[in-house]
Design an enzyme around this catalytic site. Structure first.
Site, PDB file in Angstrom:
ATOM      1  N   ASP A  91      75.544 108.932  75.950  1.00  8.24           N
ATOM      2  CA  ASP A  91      74.914 108.102  76.311  1.00  8.24           C
ATOM      3  C   ASP A  91      75.362 107.627  77.982  1.00  8.24           C
ATOM      4  O   ASP A  91      76.121 107.095  78.054  1.00  8.24           O
ATOM      5  CB  ASP A  91      74.915 106.278  76.038  1.00  8.24           C
ATOM      6  CG  ASP A  91      74.325 105.273  75.461  1.00  8.24           C
ATOM      7  OD1 ASP A  91      73.272 105.593  76.517  1.00  8.24           O
ATOM      8  OD2 ASP A  91      74.799 103.982  75.867  1.00  8.24           O
ATOM      9  N   GLY A  95      74.480 105.472  80.451  1.00 10.50           N
ATOM     10  CA  GLY A  95      73.772 104.434  80.775  1.00 10.50           C
ATOM     11  C   GLY A  95      73.870 103.917  82.113  1.00 10.50           C
ATOM     12  O   GLY A  95      74.671 104.649  83.523  1.00 10.50           O
ATOM     13  N   THR A 146      75.959 101.605  84.218  1.00 11.47           N
ATOM     14  CA  THR A 146      77.509 100.948  83.893  1.00 11.47           C
ATOM     15  C   THR A 146      78.305 102.552  83.709  1.00 11.47           C
ATOM     16  O   THR A 146      79.172 103.041  84.443  1.00 11.47           O
ATOM     17  CB  THR A 146      77.938  99.590  83.590  1.00 11.47           C
ATOM     18  OG1 THR A 146      76.749  99.139  84.187  1.00 11.47           O
ATOM     19  CG2 THR A 146      78.860  99.363  84.104  1.00 11.47           C
ATOM     20  N   ASN A 147      77.843 102.351  82.850  1.00  9.75           N
ATOM     21  CA  ASN A 147      78.642 103.433  82.026  1.00  9.75           C
ATOM     22  C   ASN A 147      78.403 104.670  81.492  1.00  9.75           C
ATOM     23  O   ASN A 147      77.490 104.783  81.209  1.00  9.75           O
ATOM     24  CB  ASN A 147      79.659 102.725  80.699  1.00  9.75           C
ATOM     25  CG  ASN A 147      80.829 101.780  81.155  1.00  9.75           C
ATOM     26  OD1 ASN A 147      81.555 102.432  82.773  1.00  9.75           O
ATOM     27  ND2 ASN A 147      80.470 100.310  81.269  1.00  9.75           N
ATOM     28  N   GLY A 163      62.713 103.018  78.401  1.00  9.40           N
ATOM     29  CA  GLY A 163      64.680 103.428  79.047  1.00  9.40           C
ATOM     30  C   GLY A 163      64.956 104.893  77.531  1.00  9.40           C
ATOM     31  O   GLY A 163      65.082 104.161  76.651  1.00  9.40           O
ATOM     32  N   ASP A 195      67.507 104.449  76.204  1.00  8.81           N
ATOM     33  CA  ASP A 195      68.453 103.669  75.677  1.00  8.81           C
ATOM     34  C   ASP A 195      67.766 102.755  74.147  1.00  8.81           C
ATOM     35  O   ASP A 195      67.978 102.140  73.480  1.00  8.81           O
ATOM     36  CB  ASP A 195      69.996 102.313  76.537  1.00  8.81           C
ATOM     37  CG  ASP A 195      69.022 102.076  77.584  1.00  8.81           C
ATOM     38  OD1 ASP A 195      67.688 102.176  78.139  1.00  8.81           O
ATOM     39  OD2 ASP A 195      70.022 101.484  78.246  1.00  8.81           O
TER      40      ASP A 195
END
Length: 260
Positions: free
Chosen positions: A6, A8, A10-11, A108, A110
């Site tokens: 995953d 994203g 940020t991470n 998106g 996610d």
């Protein structure tokens, strides 16, 4: 085993999944410049610490919202795990649910993965709130169709903007407050109140508006790393599922393999 990725804003979260269960998970800061070799060295060490060899990985699926990071993750899969990665939302891993919005192509990965897992795990109409870099609200009807949603700045993003724009304000860490008072007696307390309770008020207010507009019962699911931050101080969530995005990846992988 399946390696679900995953990626994203940020991470990047890597999860090792067997029979639908998450056996291990690791995260690293998102950096599009990070090479496949760098990922492999880091990930191989973590696999070994958990008692696994990288040969246990027989499939890889990637959900990504940072396009520039995709190539190196695909190389990681092909070079080090000897398998071509399945990309969430593409080919055999299309979303598979109606997108009843004006710009379906802008959804998106996610958010789509949260909806796949949310609808599979819960009946009825849903609001799915994901606390990440942004805080997103997804409205999913009882048939699993995406009806629209809301995008708001994430709580850390809001705090960063405040500290950057106001020279005399200190950088603070966000945490659930011990006191429920909204009268701050010093600068740090006032910042905590403004950010934390202001965010709770936003969540509760937007959920109330969504429920009023839909006019039917809605189950509220919270996910994302920061969801537990608000659990003690609001009753707006019906359930918290921190791994909803990863679960969506695992479900999409299974669907992509049907008929293979």
């Amino acid at each position: 085993m399946l390696l679900a990725v995953d990626a994203g804003n940020t991470n990047v979260v890597f999860a090792l999944i067997e029979d639908g269960e998450i056996r291990a998970r690791w995260r690293i800061a998102t950096d599009p410049r990070r090479t496949a070799d760098e990922y492999a060295v880091w990930l191989n060490q973590l696999l070994n610490l958990e008692g696994y060899d990288r040969s246990v990985v027989t499939g890889v699926i990637i959900g990504i919202v940072v396009p520039r990071a995709l190539h190196n993750l695909q190389v990681l899969s092909s070079k080090y795990f000897k398998t071509e990665a399945v990309i969430a939302g593409q080919g055999s891993a299309e979303w598979g649910f109606p997108l009843d919005v004006e710009e379906p192509g802008s959804l998106g990965a996610d958010r789509a993965l949260n909806m796949i897992a949310g609808h599979a795990r819960h009946e009825g109409d849903l609001i799915i709130i994901d606390f990440g870099t942004a805080t997103t609200f997804e409205l999913v009807d009882y048939k699993g169709a995406y009806k629209g949603g809301i995008i708001a700045p994430g709580i850390n993003l809001s705090l960063d903007a405040l500290v950057t724009a106001a020279a005399k304000l200190p950088r603070i860490a966000i945490s659930a407050p011990e006191k429920t008072s909204v009268v701050g007696r010093n600068t740090v307390d006032q910042m905590h109140i403004g950010i934390y309770w202001g965010y709770v008020a936003m969540i509760e207010g937007l959920v109330a508006r969504l429920k009023a507009e839909v006019g039917r019962p809605l189950k509220v699911i919270a996910t994302g790393g920061l969801a537990v931050l608000f659990e003690k101080h609001t009753s707006v969530f019906d359930t918290i599922e921190p791994d909803l995005t990863i679960q969506g990846l695992a479900m999409l992988w299974e669907r992509s393999q049907q008929g293979n």
